[in-house]
Design a protein around this motif. Structure first.
Motif, mmCIF file in Angstrom:
data_model
loop_
_atom_site.group_PDB
_atom_site.id
_atom_site.type_symbol
_atom_site.label_atom_id
_atom_site.label_comp_id
_atom_site.label_asym_id
_atom_site.label_seq_id
_atom_site.Cartn_x
_atom_site.Cartn_y
_atom_site.Cartn_z
ATOM 1 N N ILE A 1 0.836 -1.217 0.000
ATOM 2 C CA ILE A 1 0.000 0.000 0.000
ATOM 3 C C ILE A 1 0.867 1.263 0.000
ATOM 4 N N VAL A 2 1.759 1.373 0.983
ATOM 5 C CA VAL A 2 2.530 2.599 1.134
ATOM 6 C C VAL A 2 3.512 2.793 -0.015
ATOM 7 N N CYS A 3 4.259 1.752 -0.373
ATOM 8 C CA CYS A 3 5.269 1.889 -1.429
ATOM 9 C C CYS A 3 4.664 2.238 -2.787
ATOM 10 N N PRO A 4 3.593 1.553 -3.227
ATOM 11 C CA PRO A 4 2.971 1.973 -4.496
ATOM 12 C C PRO A 4 2.425 3.398 -4.451
ATOM 13 N N ALA A 5 1.863 3.804 -3.303
ATOM 14 C CA ALA A 5 1.357 5.178 -3.181
ATOM 15 C C ALA A 5 2.503 6.179 -3.323
ATOM 16 N N TYR A 6 3.654 5.835 -2.738
ATOM 17 C CA TYR A 6 4.821 6.701 -2.857
ATOM 18 C C TYR A 6 5.293 6.800 -4.302
ATOM 19 N N VAL A 7 5.250 5.674 -5.029
ATOM 20 C CA VAL A 7 5.657 5.671 -6.434
ATOM 21 C C VAL A 7 4.725 6.545 -7.270
ATOM 22 N N VAL A 8 3.421 6.453 -7.004
ATOM 23 C CA VAL A 8 2.459 7.280 -7.743
ATOM 24 C C VAL A 8 2.702 8.758 -7.464
ATOM 25 N N PHE A 9 2.928 9.088 -6.197
ATOM 26 C CA PHE A 9 3.204 10.487 -5.845
ATOM 27 C C PHE A 9 4.472 10.972 -6.534
ATOM 28 N N ALA A 10 5.521 10.135 -6.536
ATOM 29 C CA ALA A 10 6.778 10.520 -7.179
ATOM 30 C C ALA A 10 6.581 10.711 -8.683
ATOM 31 N N ALA A 11 5.733 9.887 -9.294
ATOM 32 C CA ALA A 11 5.482 10.017 -10.734
ATOM 33 C C ALA A 11 4.752 11.329 -11.038
ATOM 34 N N VAL A 12 3.744 11.665 -10.227
ATOM 35 C CA VAL A 12 3.018 12.922 -10.427
ATOM 36 C C VAL A 12 3.961 14.111 -10.241
ATOM 37 N N ARG A 13 4.790 14.035 -9.236
ATOM 38 C CA ARG A 13 5.757 15.092 -8.947
ATOM 39 C C ARG A 13 6.742 15.260 -10.108
ATOM 40 N N ALA A 14 7.190 14.146 -10.675
ATOM 41 C CA ALA A 14 8.139 14.209 -11.787
ATOM 42 C C ALA A 14 7.487 14.778 -13.045
ATOM 43 N N VAL A 15 6.219 14.415 -13.301
ATOM 44 C CA VAL A 15 5.500 14.965 -14.467
ATOM 45 C C VAL A 15 5.352 16.478 -14.329
ATOM 46 N N MET A 16 5.012 16.950 -13.122
ATOM 47 C CA MET A 16 4.859 18.389 -12.905
ATOM 48 C C MET A 16 6.198 19.109 -13.059
ATOM 49 N N ALA A 17 7.281 18.476 -12.596
ATOM 50 C CA ALA A 17 8.607 19.084 -12.768
ATOM 51 C C ALA A 17 8.942 19.225 -14.252
ATOM 52 N N TRP A 18 8.599 18.230 -15.049
ATOM 53 C CA TRP A 18 8.834 18.283 -16.499
ATOM 54 C C TRP A 18 7.999 19.391 -17.139
ATOM 55 N N LYS A 19 6.732 19.490 -16.739
ATOM 56 C CA LYS A 19 5.839 20.518 -17.297
ATOM 57 C C LYS A 19 6.336 21.925 -16.962
ATOM 58 N N HIS A 20 6.906 22.099 -15.783
ATOM 59 C CA HIS A 20 7.300 23.436 -15.333
ATOM 60 C C HIS A 20 8.642 23.894 -15.895
ATOM 61 N N SER A 21 9.520 22.950 -16.259
ATOM 62 C CA SER A 21 10.907 23.284 -16.569
ATOM 63 C C SER A 21 11.067 23.939 -17.938
ATOM 64 N N SER A 22 11.556 25.185 -17.938
ATOM 65 C CA SER A 22 11.823 25.910 -19.187
ATOM 66 C C SER A 22 12.670 27.140 -18.879
ATOM 67 N N ILE A 23 13.126 27.812 -19.917
ATOM 68 C CA ILE A 23 13.904 29.044 -19.777
ATOM 69 C C ILE A 23 13.440 30.035 -20.829
ATOM 70 N N GLU A 24 13.323 31.306 -20.429
ATOM 71 C CA GLU A 24 12.875 32.362 -21.347
ATOM 72 C C GLU A 24 13.858 33.527 -21.266
ATOM 73 N N LEU A 25 14.157 34.074 -22.421
ATOM 74 C CA LEU A 25 15.009 35.262 -22.497
ATOM 75 C C LEU A 25 14.147 36.453 -22.877
ATOM 76 N N GLU A 26 14.231 37.508 -22.063
ATOM 77 C CA GLU A 26 13.525 38.748 -22.372
ATOM 78 C C GLU A 26 14.537 39.883 -22.461
ATOM 79 N N ARG A 27 14.079 41.055 -22.790
ATOM 80 C CA ARG A 27 15.006 42.136 -23.103
ATOM 81 C C ARG A 27 15.908 42.501 -21.937
ATOM 82 N N GLN A 28 15.394 42.450 -20.693
ATOM 83 C CA GLN A 28 16.159 42.883 -19.533
ATOM 84 C C GLN A 28 16.633 41.749 -18.636
#
Length: 496
Positions: free
Chosen positions: A395-422
């Motif tokens: 129960i606990v270990c699979p729940a931890y794996v699911v949480f880690a997977a959701v966390r990793a997907v969100m990290a991928w979605k958020h990761s980027s870099i933008e260059l602006e004038r300043q």
């Protein structure tokens, strides 16, 4: 109005505060020894009282002597574009701090300071091996001193070719209520409270250990002897954990509120002034061009309650107290206003906020964040199966794996870099969205690094280093990363 253009000492209140500080430090350093000597066994009440009197006399004399040696030799004044400190004890030593090199000016008004009507002032610079001076001035002297400091800053900006505008803009005041501060603290990771509790317990246990070396051994023997009666039931454990959790949350919120309560942010022409604190009042006066990084964070709770966490970072090696290079504002929605002030745009030029180049991370970010947690969960599950803890493993270990997977997907979605004038904007974060703004003039190095998988994926890592820390953006397309690096270096060269 006091004159700070000629050498002078601090007031008598400064000597009293130095004495009290030294008394506390010396008494704390020899606390265990004092307790053992004063309450030594087989002695009469008269003997104990005599030792207490002698001990207090020695502490008082030593504290006053050290305070006098710190107070009397020190003189200071403002001359041209510098603050000059003169210490003349056994040999004369003069320290000059150009006002243009001051990253921030900090003040504090603790309970004793407020009772005496004074405040402590410290200056943060990036110089190494430079003694930090704390000035303790009355409110009247503080106002006069700041008048001379502002005149010196104006002179310094003129000499450096950055003449301030002839018609200064009106100061803008932003306030963060205690309700917003509490709301912001509750939206953070509550494990911070366990860190505060651990720090308190370590200090308490250290003090106990100094008084009685055998106290830890006796505690272990007691637990071993009464182990069966001390082991609680599952329901009791859950109840105790709930009480502990509420306690550490209150501890965390109390810590944040004591330091950040009644916060007031003032945007002046070229300085950001932050005042906060419920009991002790702290002030940080930061120059616009000395702010290196501005970070704005939104996690799901902060989005739901319409608040954000703002961090202002200065150079890591500024002379000052621990973590003073980092200022955190909880619970407000002033991120955009502070960013406008920092960029000196006031939101009037929309083209300043249009990205000139953008690069997003690939799916490699997901693997990088997920695989270590997956391996950890598999190892723990194997150990639990070995010890017949089937429920925990299934129960606990699979729940931890699911949480880690959701966390990793969100990290991928958020990761980027933008260059602006300043500036460069680095987007990151696991559960939260973290937006870090870096001016080109603050960037020192930019590096593109290949990994063993680059030949198969065509993805690389981009690193940006500043004097306040570094940022890494993973799994970028190699061609995009090299183009981004070239553009950052070109803009940094023009900004320098």
């Amino acid at each position: 109005m006091s004159d700070f253009t000629t050498p002078r000492r601090m007031g008598a209140a400064a000597l009293l505060i130095m004495f009290l500080k030294n008394f506390r430090k010396i008494a704390g350093a020899f606390f265990a020894m004092i307790i053992i000597i004063v309450f030594k066994e087989a002695d009469t009440p008269f003997g104990i009282a005599a030792r207490v009197g002698i001990g207090l006399g020695l502490l008082t004399g030593l504290s006053f002597l050290s305070a006098l040696l710190s107070y009397y030799p020190l003189k200071f004044y403002v001359h041209d574009d510098k603050i000059i400190f003169i210490r003349n004890l056994f040999a004369k030593r003069t320290t000059s701090i150009p006002t243009a090199n001051i990253h921030s000016l900090r003040t504090r008004r603790g309970l004793i300071y407020r009772l005496l009507g004074v405040r402590g002032i410290a200056f943060d610079t990036i110089a190494t091996n430079v003694e930090e001076f704390e000035l303790i001035l009355s409110e009247e002297d503080w106002q006069s001193f700041m008048h001379d400091i502002r005149s010196s800053e104006t002179l310094a900006s003129t000499r450096h070719g950055s003449v301030p505008p002839s018609l200064p803009t009106a100061d803008k005041v932003l306030k963060v209520s205690n309700y917003e501060t509490i709301k912001g603290a509750l939206c953070q990771n509550h494990l911070h409270g366990f860190a505060v509790l651990a720090a308190i317990l370590i200090q308490v246990l250290d003090d106990i250990n100094q008084i009685d070396d055998e106290a830890p051994e006796r505690a272990v023997d007691f637990v071993e002897t009464n182990f069966e009666t001390l082991v609680p039931t599952t329901a009791t454990m859950l109840y105790l954990f709930a009480i502990l959790y509420v306690f550490v949350v209150l501890l965390w919120v109390g810590k944040v509120l004591l330091k950040s309560g009644n916060m007031e942010i003032t945007e002046t022409r070229d300085r950001l002034v932050l005042k906060s604190g419920l009991v002790s009042r702290f002030t940080s006066r930061i120059a616009r061009d000395k702010m290196t990084i501005l970070t704005i964070k939104h996690n799901p709770l902060e989005k739901a309650f319409k608040c954000q966490t703002i961090r202002i970072l200065q150079a890591l090696n500024i002379v000052g107290m621990k973590d003073e290079n980092k200022i955190t504002i909880y619970g407000s929605q002033h991120g955009t206003e502070i960013l406008d002030w920092w960029l000196d745009t006031k939101g009037s030029a929309s083209e300043d906020r249009q990205a000139t180049a953008t690069a997003r991370s690939g799916f490699g970010v997901f693997y990088r964040r997920f695989v270590p947690h997956l391996v950890l969960a598999l190892v723990i599950a194997g150990v639990m199966y070995h010890f017949d803890q089937t429920i925990f493993a299934t129960i606990v270990c699979p729940a931890y794996v699911v949480f880690a997977a959701v966390r990793a997907v969100m990290a991928w979605k958020h990761s980027s870099i933008e260059l602006e004038r300043q500036f460069v904007k680095v987007n990151s974060g696991n559960i939260a969205v973290v937006q870090s703004y870096i001016k080109y003039g603050s960037i020192e190095t930019v590096a593109v690094r290949q990994t063993p998988m680059t030949r198969f994926t065509g993805r690389v890592r981009l690193s940006i280093s500043t004097n306040a820390g570094s940022f890494k953006v993973y799994s970028l397309d190699e061609a995009e990363a090299r183009a981004i690096r070239s553009a950052i270096l070109d803009n940094a060269h023009r900004a320098s």
